[in-house]
Design an enzyme around this catalytic site. Structure first.
Site, PDB file in Angstrom:
ATOM      1  CB  SER A 162      44.670  15.122  56.030  1.00 53.11           C
ATOM      2  OG  SER A 162      45.268  16.664  55.599  1.00 53.11           O
ATOM      3  CG  ASN A 163      41.483  19.060  54.417  1.00 53.23           C
ATOM      4  OD1 ASN A 163      42.047  19.642  53.478  1.00 53.23           O
ATOM      5  ND2 ASN A 163      41.451  19.791  55.723  1.00 53.23           N
ATOM      6  CG  HIS A 164      40.676  15.824  48.895  1.00 54.64           C
ATOM      7  ND1 HIS A 164      41.451  14.928  48.631  1.00 54.64           N
ATOM      8  CD2 HIS A 164      39.445  15.303  48.937  1.00 54.64           C
ATOM      9  CE1 HIS A 164      40.844  13.558  48.469  1.00 54.64           C
ATOM     10  NE2 HIS A 164      39.766  14.032  48.793  1.00 54.64           N
TER      11      HIS A 164
END
Ligand code: C5P
Length: 421
Positions: free
Chosen positions: A228-230
């Site tokens: 995933s990412n931030h």
């Protein structure tokens, strides 16, 4: 919340959460609304017509004909009477029938003939709620403009814990209030059909439908791990809120975030880039425009292990394949509809943003650079430049809410120049 003089049709279907419909009915009455109740046959097993008739101070409608005296309960006039039709709880069965246009009871025929805003508060067990059939039915309804009061997380009647609990009556009542804010009543509509209920420039996007994507996608590696990412979703949620405040019907296709859906916005929860693609493309079919704010994974594992991967001594290789570009797909389909994108860059910012503007066929792109302090992920501020084919406008460091307001104003300006659909 003021619902003085509003006519609300409360639909109840056969779910255990029907006991909360009594509290919802009271809240609507206390806020000044006139409430009529239409129930399915199954709903009567969960809450008695007597309870609902006493609270709503109106007879309960279940059958097409009154079995006592043969009087006809007209679904058409019920749909015309109401300023808003809210179905709470809405079971998987009723949602599926609504999506398919099945009309085998009074509640469903009323839905098909209703001209007023319609909202549903789904309730079911977590696996039913997460099932692709239910997700698809909710996406179909949202694309047609039905407001969805997403179910919450918590203990379910089955004893399991998860998503599927009907939203609380206060949340549903507030959602109804937002749906009706600034709208004329059904009675006014019938007497002065062509007179707008409000000043035209206070809600410049009234009658328009927008799709907003927001948050991070989750790409499963195995049942436990993911890529995933931030992204926090804050920027996309703020844009959904600002578009709704300007009168648009907004469908927010959201990856995992910790945020609550803004009032009056219909949220569709997804996990993967593929799910976001399906939901967004479906919602865009009927929309006047879209804002692509989500941080979508560019790659996803080629295979998802069905058991937790065991650790070994050596390196682990995970093969990734490209996901589909949702923005580019909408860009290819958009015609004269509006499409707004985001670019988060770390170098050669303007050049990369302009290239994306062209490739994805955006009307304008919102550029944020990770080199600017206060811009990008997680924070409550952003520093952006709005770039279209002829000009660019660099905004100062602002709260994400203010940035969203500036973007929504630019969208409203462009929408005013587009032909009505
Ligand atoms: O190419 P890049 O990912 O930098 O483009 C960013 C823009 O494209 C954003 O508006 C983002 O929401 C959108 N996007 C998308 N689907 C993808 C990748 C990006 O909608 N698979």
């Amino acid at each position: 919340m003021d619902l003085q003089g509003r006519r609300i049709l409360l639909g109840i279907t056969g779910g255990i959460a029907a006991y909360k419909s009594a509290a919802l009915c009271r809240l609507l009455k206390t806020a000044g609304a006139e409430v009529r109740v239409v129930m399915t046959e199954h709903a009567k097993q969960f809450i008695t017509p007597l309870t609902m008739a006493t609270l709503s101070k109106n007879p309960i409608l279940v059958e097409f004909f009154d079995p006592e005296n043969g009087a006809w309960n007209s679904h058409v006039s019920l749909g015309e009477w109401a300023d808003c039709f809210v179905i709470a709880p809405a079971t998987a069965n009723t949602l599926a029938k609504m999506a398919a246009g099945i009309a085998d009871n009074l509640l469903l025929t009323t839905y098909l003939s209703a001209r007023c805003p319609v909202a549903v508060a789904p309730t079911m067990d977590l696996d039913m709620y997460a099932h692709p059939a239910t997700r698809q039915n909710l996406a179909t309804l949202a694309a047609r403009g039905v407001g969805i009061v997403e179910a919450g997380d918590g203990e379910l009647a089955s004893g399991l814990r998860g998503k599927g609990r009907m939203a609380e009556p206060e949340t549903i009542a507030a959602f109804v209030g937002e749906l009706l804010a600034g709208k004329g009543t059904a009675a006014e509509r019938q007497s002065v059909d062509s007179v707008p209920a409000e000043a035209p420039d206070s809600r410049p996007l009234a009658g328009k439908r927008f799709v907003v994507t927001a948050g991070a996608t989750i790409e499963a590696i195995d049942p436990v791990r993911f890529l995933s990412n931030h992204s926090s979703g804050k920027m996309g949620y703020a844009i959904a809120e600002q578009l709704a405040r300007r009168g648009a019907a907004v469908t927010l296709v959201s990856g995992r975030t910790a945020l609550d859906a803004p009032a009056g916005v219909t949220r569709i929860d997804i996990l993967s880039a593929e799910e976001m693609y399906e939901a967004t493309v479906a919602a865009f079919a009927d929309a006047d425009g879209a804002v692509m704010c989500a941080a979508v994974a560019d790659y996803t594992p080629c295979e998802v292990a069905d058991r937790k991967l065991k650790k070994g001594d050596g390196e682990l290789m995970i093969r990734l394949r490209r996901t589909r570009d949702i923005a580019a797909e909408l860009g290819a389909r958009k015609g004269d509809r509006l499409l707004v994108g985001f670019a988060l860059e770390t170098d050669a910012e303007r050049e990369h943003a302009r290239e994306k503007l062209e490739r994805k066929n955006f009307d304008f792109i919102v550029l944020n650079s990770l080199r600017d302090a206060g811009a990008g992920f997680r924070g409550d501020t952003n520093k952006v430049t709005l770039i279209d084919r002829t000009a660019s406008e660099e905004l100062p460091l602002l709260s994400k809410r203010e940035v969203a307001a500036r973007i929504a104003d630019k969208i409203a300006g462009l929408a005013a120049m587009r032909p009505a659909r």
